[in-house]
Design a protein around this motif. Structure first.
Motif, PDB file in Angstrom:
ATOM      1  N   SER A  19     -24.551 -33.841  12.337  1.00 46.69           N
ATOM      2  CA  SER A  19     -23.863 -34.517  13.425  1.00 46.69           C
ATOM      3  C   SER A  19     -24.123 -35.995  13.370  1.00 46.69           C
ATOM      4  O   SER A  19     -24.828 -36.505  12.522  1.00 46.69           O
ATOM      5  N   GLN A  20     -23.568 -36.665  14.382  1.00 43.74           N
ATOM      6  CA  GLN A  20     -23.767 -38.101  14.499  1.00 43.74           C
ATOM      7  C   GLN A  20     -25.186 -38.395  14.955  1.00 43.74           C
ATOM      8  O   GLN A  20     -25.574 -39.536  15.060  1.00 43.74           O
ATOM      9  N   LYS A 184     -20.503 -40.229   7.614  1.00 39.54           N
ATOM     10  CA  LYS A 184     -19.462 -39.282   8.003  1.00 39.54           C
ATOM     11  C   LYS A 184     -18.110 -39.973   7.913  1.00 39.54           C
ATOM     12  O   LYS A 184     -17.935 -41.087   8.421  1.00 39.54           O
ATOM     13  N   ALA A 185     -17.153 -39.334   7.253  1.00 41.15           N
ATOM     14  CA  ALA A 185     -15.806 -39.897   7.108  1.00 41.15           C
ATOM     15  C   ALA A 185     -14.781 -38.871   7.565  1.00 41.15           C
ATOM     16  O   ALA A 185     -14.855 -37.693   7.198  1.00 41.15           O
ATOM     17  N   ASP A 186     -13.824 -39.314   8.368  1.00 36.28           N
ATOM     18  CA  ASP A 186     -12.728 -38.473   8.843  1.00 36.28           C
ATOM     19  C   ASP A 186     -11.410 -39.065   8.372  1.00 36.28           C
ATOM     20  O   ASP A 186     -11.195 -40.279   8.450  1.00 36.28           O
ATOM     21  N   MET A 187     -10.525 -38.210   7.896  1.00 30.85           N
ATOM     22  CA  MET A 187      -9.177 -38.622   7.496  1.00 30.85           C
ATOM     23  C   MET A 187      -8.188 -37.627   8.084  1.00 30.85           C
ATOM     24  O   MET A 187      -8.516 -36.443   8.244  1.00 30.85           O
ATOM     25  N   ARG A 192      -5.140 -41.611   9.999  1.00 24.88           N
ATOM     26  CA  ARG A 192      -6.493 -41.670  10.560  1.00 24.88           C
ATOM     27  C   ARG A 192      -7.496 -41.989   9.458  1.00 24.88           C
ATOM     28  O   ARG A 192      -7.544 -41.330   8.428  1.00 24.88           O
ATOM     29  N   ARG A 193      -8.342 -42.982   9.715  1.00 21.96           N
ATOM     30  CA  ARG A 193      -9.380 -43.390   8.782  1.00 21.96           C
ATOM     31  C   ARG A 193     -10.594 -43.815   9.600  1.00 21.96           C
ATOM     32  O   ARG A 193     -10.668 -44.943  10.088  1.00 21.96           O
ATOM     33  N   ASP A 194     -11.555 -42.902   9.750  1.00 23.21           N
ATOM     34  CA  ASP A 194     -12.758 -43.170  10.522  1.00 23.21           C
ATOM     35  C   ASP A 194     -13.980 -43.042   9.618  1.00 23.21           C
ATOM     36  O   ASP A 194     -14.045 -42.123   8.782  1.00 23.21           O
ATOM     37  N   ILE A 195     -14.921 -43.921   9.795  1.00 21.39           N
ATOM     38  CA  ILE A 195     -16.169 -43.806   9.061  1.00 21.39           C
ATOM     39  C   ILE A 195     -17.318 -44.182   9.993  1.00 21.39           C
ATOM     40  O   ILE A 195     -17.202 -45.109  10.804  1.00 21.39           O
ATOM     41  N   ALA A 196     -18.415 -43.421   9.914  1.00 24.09           N
ATOM     42  CA  ALA A 196     -19.577 -43.656  10.763  1.00 24.09           C
ATOM     43  C   ALA A 196     -20.837 -43.552   9.924  1.00 24.09           C
ATOM     44  O   ALA A 196     -20.918 -42.745   8.988  1.00 24.09           O
ATOM     45  N   ILE A 771      -9.525 -33.873   8.312  1.00 29.40           N
ATOM     46  CA  ILE A 771     -10.669 -33.309   7.598  1.00 29.40           C
ATOM     47  C   ILE A 771     -11.846 -34.257   7.773  1.00 29.40           C
ATOM     48  O   ILE A 771     -11.670 -35.475   7.945  1.00 29.40           O
ATOM     49  N   SER A 772     -13.038 -33.681   7.734  1.00 27.81           N
ATOM     50  CA  SER A 772     -14.250 -34.454   7.951  1.00 27.81           C
ATOM     51  C   SER A 772     -15.254 -34.127   6.853  1.00 27.81           C
ATOM     52  O   SER A 772     -15.464 -32.958   6.511  1.00 27.81           O
ATOM     53  N   LEU A 773     -15.885 -35.151   6.312  1.00 18.65           N
ATOM     54  CA  LEU A 773     -16.870 -34.997   5.250  1.00 18.65           C
ATOM     55  C   LEU A 773     -18.150 -35.711   5.677  1.00 18.65           C
ATOM     56  O   LEU A 773     -18.123 -36.886   6.056  1.00 18.65           O
TER      57      LEU A 773
END
Length: 777
Positions: A19-20, A184-187, A192-196, A771-773
């Motif tokens: 998780s985060q 963590k990367a979500d597309m 959608r382009r999220d990175i944490a 999708i999340s990696l």
């Protein structure tokens, strides 16, 4: 206290899902959550009473969601999570704003419907114990979050003013002793382009750093005819912490957080129009007679449900940062002192083109800037069977607010271009609008600017004790004495005519508008531990929402301040576990009396006749019940759910102009419910696959105070799904869908068909997949 429908589901979600939160830093990744008992699985500690305690032993109505649960439910912010929580409604747009970062929260029928800063919120927002005073900037993205607590009912004893409806507490993760790094990367859909990233780094045996940041972007789902979009996201978020352990009994944590957003307006469309609205007909008449302006073309409505003809007001931005210093000092083994010193700076802009057409019937643009400073001391101790807390709180805030309203910008000029008044009366003694220099035209110069400068100060002394009467009975008593002092400087201008509508500043002979209040808020609760797995309680408490000012005054009548709202709440609750601790069942019943409600009322004056202003003119009563449950069927399958009901009604509306005794309370659905399940299938080695499904339901919701049928959201259901594949303790891959059934529903609506010819609806996001990696170092 209560756990929510989705509360426990994702705790269960899987040892291996990263998780985060950086739980790996605390060596929890290898814990097999599916091997735990329900007691162990649901061992949630909360700080609803400003001390860490077991959720099931706290006599309050609280829903708690861990950071892991929020992640697995696909909840990026409180706006997303609220649909799966009982008796709470959250929107960003509020009343007439188009905001994407404002938090307008309603609990048990008590809330704020307008983000204007001259009116205080009814539900307090706290991040790591620090109060966020404004609606603007209140929708924070969940970043490195430990857990979320939603406290329903007045929290006036420990949390003070503006928690008349409840409080929302966000707790982020503390600095850990182990080194860790997770990415963590979500597309997904809509680009959608999220990175944490979360990094935890010990510096010495007594100090450490923790850094979390995220960059999130996606396209909007409402497209304007000019190619612009609404409903997209572009934000950057940062959280940094430094912890220093000075001694075994003394530690210091310094934190800095910030969020920067640059979004379009909240996604909105119009599906119903009225080309014969009163102001449209008036403008077309004046334009035709004067010959100087073209009459308005017929309005356009949305053809697909996700298109808009708007051309203006597509700006939402936020720049907000805060720092805090938290000191924990164990003075003696049973005596602790906690100090929180904080500063918050916020600049936010939100605008919208509410006619959603090329013609300029209405554009609004609001800017808020605030700087708040706060200091809180909590001294807790224990003496035999008595636990106690003493607190001191001080708060100071400066706010600057500018509101620009541009309605029918050429209407005043068209009236001035007429040869004389519309009713034929002489221009030197007009009895109707029209004609050059006619003073009656000023009322229809609808291109206005209002500027407010506010200073708010609040000081409070509070105490709470918990007395263990015997092995089963305990009594809680609490009280808070609050002193408030506020001032308003305000200027209103009609821009086209250049007429000053109203002025009260420090330089004027009357000076600023000032008001102060002193309020005492008590609480009493009786708790009975019937057996180890069942606790019963009853409580009575009072709270208040601070008074304020009319932020858009046109005259001395409408510039009057208004006083606080007051609320008395009674609760009966049960916290229990059954079936050899395989089922947790929590039940709460409540009765609320809400007095001196701040509603729009009418007052008459000899100079201007009836004028509309916010005043303390309403009273409402509500009663309801909230049920939440969680069950662990076996080591692979878990279930949870909730059901809430509220019966809320006005019992007095005084001189209110927008509601009657038959009106329904805004944003208060009678029924809310949710259901969730998870199932985990172990695979070879350390890998496993887990499926999760979340369902939420809301009955009919009225989005405006008029209860207009064009602003009603009919009953609807919302479904989210997630499939997660844990390859090993480092890698996790997940596929998710939000709004699986592609339900079209709104987060707000306004009906202006009678005067302006449009009814706008603010849309929630349609079905979206992604999708999340995640990789954990």
């Amino acid at each position: 206290m209560q756990v929510t429908a989705s509360s426990i589901l994702a705790l269960s979600l899987l040892a291996g899902v990263v998780s985060q939160q950086g739980h790996a830093a605390d060596n929890q990744l290898n814990t097999d959550l599916f091997s735990l008992s329900l007691d162990e699985l649901l061992d949630i500690k909360v700080e609803a009473r400003k001390v860490v305690e077991d959720l099931q032993l706290t006599p309050l109505a609280v829903s708690a969601l861990s950071g892991q649960q929020l992640l697995m439910g696909g909840h990026d912010s409180l706006l997303d999570a609220s649909y799966f929580l009982p008796n709470i409604d959250v929107t960003t747009v509020g009343e007439n704003s188009g905001c994407t970062h404002c938090a307008n929260i309603t609990m048990r029928g008590v809330g704020q419907v307008d983000p204007i800063p001259t009116i205080d919120p009814s539900v307090g927002i706290y991040v790591d114990g620090v109060y966020h005073a404004r609606s603007a900037g209140g929708i924070v993205r969940f970043l490195d979050i430990d857990h979320l607590e939603v406290l329903r009912g007045p929290q006036g004893t420990l949390f003070g003013k503006n928690t008349i409806g409840g409080a929302v507490q966000v707790f982020t993760n503390k600095v850990a002793k182990q080194q860790s790094l997770s990415v963590k990367a979500d597309m997904g859909e809509y680009q959608r382009r999220d990175i944490a990233l979360v990094w935890n780094q010990p510096l010495t045996s007594d100090s450490g750093l923790r850094l979390a940041l995220s960059k999130n972007s996606r396209d909007g789902f409402v497209t304007r005819l000019n190619g612009e979009q609404e409903g997209g996201q572009d934000d950057f978020n940062l959280l940094a912490k430094y912890q220093l352990i000075l001694t075994d009994a003394l530690d210091l944590t310094l934190s800095y957080s910030g969020q920067w957003q640059q979004n379009g307006s909240a996604p909105a469309v119009i599906e119903v129009k009225n080309d014969e609205a009163s102001l449209i007909r008036l403008f077309n008449q004046a334009a035709s007679v004067s010959g100087r302006f073209m009459p308005l073309q017929p309005l356009q409505t949305s053809q697909t449900g996700f298109d808009s003809a708007a051309t203006l007001g597509n700006d939402n931005s936020l720049s907000q940062y805060a720092w805090a210093a938290t000191i924990n000092w164990q003075i003696f083994p049973l005596l602790n002192l906690k100090s929180i010193t904080a500063y918050n700076s916020m600049n936010g802009v939100y605008s919208r083109d509410f006619d959603h057409n090329p013609v300029n019937i209405g554009v609004t643009r609001d800017w808020q800037g605030s700087n708040q400073r706060s200091q809180e001391f909590n001294l807790t101790g224990q003496n035999g069977s008595l636990d106690w807390l003493l607190g001191l709180f001080a708060f100071d805030e400066d706010v600057a607010y500018q509101a620009d309203f541009i309605f029918f910008e050429n209407l005043y000029a068209a009236l001035e271009a007429l040869p004389g008044p519309l009713d034929g009366s002489p221009l030197n003694q007009p009895t109707d609008i029209g004609g050059p220099g006619n003073p009656l035209n000023i009322s229809l110069d609808l291109d206005n600017r209002y500027i407010n400068w506010l200073n708010n100060q609040s000081y409070a002394l509070f105490a709470q004790t918990n007395w263990q009467l015997d092995s089963q009975w305990s009594l809680t008593l609490g009280g808070r004495l609050t002193y408030e002092r506020k001032s308003q400087q305000v200027l209103g201008v009609a821009n086209v005519s250049g007429v000053e509508l109203f002025r009260r500043t420090a330089q004027d002979p009357q000076g600023a508008i000032k008001k102060s209040w002193r309020v005492f808020s008590p609480l009493v609760a009786l708790q009975y531990q019937y057996r180890p797995s069942m606790m019963l309680y009853g409580s009575a408490s009072k709270g208040f929402k601070s008074g304020g000012f009319n932020g858009l005054p046109n005259s001395p009548v409408t510039a009057q301040p208004f006083d606080p709202e007051y609320l008395t709440s009674y609760e009966l609750g049960m916290r229990s576990q059954w079936l050899d601790n395989k089922l947790r069942l929590n039940l709460t019943g409540f009765y609320i009396n809400h007095q001196d409600m701040q509603l729009r009322g009418g007052q008459s004056s000899e100079e201007s006749g009836l004028e509309i202003l916010i005043d303390n003119v309403g009273e409402a009563r509500s009663k309801g019940v909230e049920l939440e449950w969680q069950a662990k069927v076996n080591t692979r399958l878990g279930l949870s759910g909730s059901l809430s009901y509220i019966d809320a009604e006005f019992v007095d509306v005084g001189s209110a102009t927008q509601v009657t005794l038959d009106s329904k309370l805004i944003r208060t659905p009678t029924w809310t419910s949710s259901l969730a399940f998870w199932y985990r299938l172990p695979l070879a080695g350390q890998s496993s696959v887990t499926a999760r499904l979340d369902w939420a339901f809301r009955s009919k919701t009225y989005n405006d105070v008029f209860n207009s049928t064009l602003a009603v959201q009919k009953a609807f259901s919302l479904v989210n799904a997630r499939l997660s594949w844990e390859l090993n303790e480092r890698w996790n891959v997940a596929a998710f869908v939000t709004n699986l059934t592609d339900t079209q529903y709104v987060i707000g609506a306004n009906d202006f068909t009678q005067a302006f010819g449009v009814a706008e609806r603010y849309l929630a996001a349609p079905r979206q997949w992604g999708i999340s990696l995640t990789y954990q170092f």
